[in-house]
Design an enzyme around this catalytic site. Sequence first.
Site, short mmCIF file in Angstrom:
data_model
loop_
_atom_site.label_atom_id
_atom_site.label_comp_id
_atom_site.label_asym_id
_atom_site.label_seq_id
_atom_site.Cartn_x
_atom_site.Cartn_y
_atom_site.Cartn_z
N PHE A 195 16.19 55.88 9.07
CA PHE A 195 15.82 56.35 10.40
C PHE A 195 14.34 56.09 10.61
CE2 PHE A 195 14.14 59.18 13.58
CZ PHE A 195 15.07 59.06 14.59
N ASP A 227 7.51 54.33 5.41
CA ASP A 227 7.54 55.28 6.51
C ASP A 227 7.48 56.69 5.93
OD1 ASP A 227 8.21 57.03 8.53
OD2 ASP A 227 9.82 55.79 9.37
N LYS A 241 4.60 63.23 12.42
CA LYS A 241 5.09 64.61 12.29
C LYS A 241 4.02 65.67 11.97
CE LYS A 241 9.99 64.15 12.28
NZ LYS A 241 10.56 62.81 12.10
C1 PLP Z 1 10.89 61.57 12.89
C2 PLP Z 1 10.82 60.26 12.24
C3 PLP Z 1 10.50 59.10 12.97
C4 PLP Z 1 10.28 59.11 14.46
O1 PLP Z 1 9.23 59.91 14.87
P1 PLP Z 1 9.10 60.35 16.41
O2 PLP Z 1 7.78 61.07 16.45
O3 PLP Z 1 10.26 61.21 16.72
O4 PLP Z 1 9.09 59.11 17.21
C5 PLP Z 1 10.40 57.91 12.28
N1 PLP Z 1 10.60 57.85 10.95
C6 PLP Z 1 10.91 58.94 10.22
C7 PLP Z 1 11.11 58.82 8.74
C8 PLP Z 1 11.05 60.17 10.85
O5 PLP Z 1 11.40 61.24 10.13
#
Ligand code: PLP
Length: 397
Positions: free
Chosen positions: A134, A220, A249
């Site tokens: 994700f 990420d 986040k």
């Molecule tokens: C939440 C998340 C995203 C996306 O972040 P947004 O601020 O919602 O666009 C991307 N990668 C990971 C691993 C995430 O947990």
Amino acid sequence: MFSSPEEVFEKEKRYMMQTYKRPRIVLKEGKGATVKDSDGREYIDCVGGIAVNAVGYCHPIVVNAIKEQAEKLMHTSNLYYTEPQVELAEKLSGITGMDRVFFCNSGAESVEAALKLASKVTGKHKFIAAEGSFHGRTLGSLSVTFEPKFRSVFEPLLLNGVKFVRYNDAETIREAIDEDTAAVILEPIQGETGIMIPSNGYLKEVKEICEEEGVLLILDEIQTGFGRTGRWFCKEYEDVEPDIMTIAKALGAGFPIGAMLAKEGVEFQTSEHASTFGGNPLACAAALACIKVIEEERLVERSRELGNYFMEKVQVHDDGIYSNPIVKEIRGRGLMIGMELTKPCGEMVERALERRILINCTSDTVIRLVPPLVISKEQIDRVISVLREILQLDEPF
Ligand SMILES: *Cc1c(COP(=O)(O)O)cnc(C)c1O
């Protein structure tokens, strides 16, 4: 403004796109690891704004930093220098070990920047991502997101040539690389897919393969960053240095901000990328305060200790949770914990809510616990006892 929660639910339905499915409570305020709804009911929050509220709700240091900065300068655009931005860039470089920062406003945007940067630096245009990944909901970040239910109605997406390989199997990456591969993008622990933790050595092996094949590695750490897993960043567990890293986040303690970081030489030049709001003084002041709190209150260590405390209670001293046949596995690092059930967990979320605990169900069968890192042992005890109680309710769901 609103006479009752029902009025909020009705107007939300009338005026907002129905993109979110939510429980019927209206949250009004929070403190530490708890939130209160509009009827004054207090909940222990194990969702933590989806791993955003690491330092807890309304931390006075963060609140004051935002107030003070708001009174001075909220926004000026990136056409001018501002101090909080440069201070934050230096700070982030220090805690991540990366050399250069680009500021944006969300996780997806930092992933977009990372993909764009990898293309530009390598002159190549294909990406490798993992099954179960994700990385966000914009068209670019969605292109490297695996879950068919997020992407299928939007296909074909913007990036062609994304290959998805089995997570936790480094050799599949070598096989997927070809002459037009720019980068491999991975989460060090897959969050949205249900807290999937790869074996020790996986990331290191991936990094070696990337180096051998001349492909960039993008990590990420949007969800795993800022102490969530018991280290500042999850990559530290394997001592792996990515070429590019994405964070968001918890970075702003709830104030929206994201960043993409990279090694020296992996960089955009003037005008190659930009964001109007990215790294504005208010967002950066919030992030600086957030990092200060994490340092001063030793929240990284706390996350590790409390994560171990939780695991010991449920696994070693198994007080009726692990031996419950509905529970398939409980896994986690620090306060990033997943409890996989043998059935969908939607009903559990409601049952927990009735007992004033907020939990969330990710990937259908996994209860994800990512509470504020300031949560207390007593609150964790309460969470465990509620989980045990609702798992033991005999009516099947
Ligand atoms: C939440 C998340 C995203 C996306 O972040 P947004 O601020 O919602 O666009 C991307 N990668 C990971 C691993 C995430 O947990």
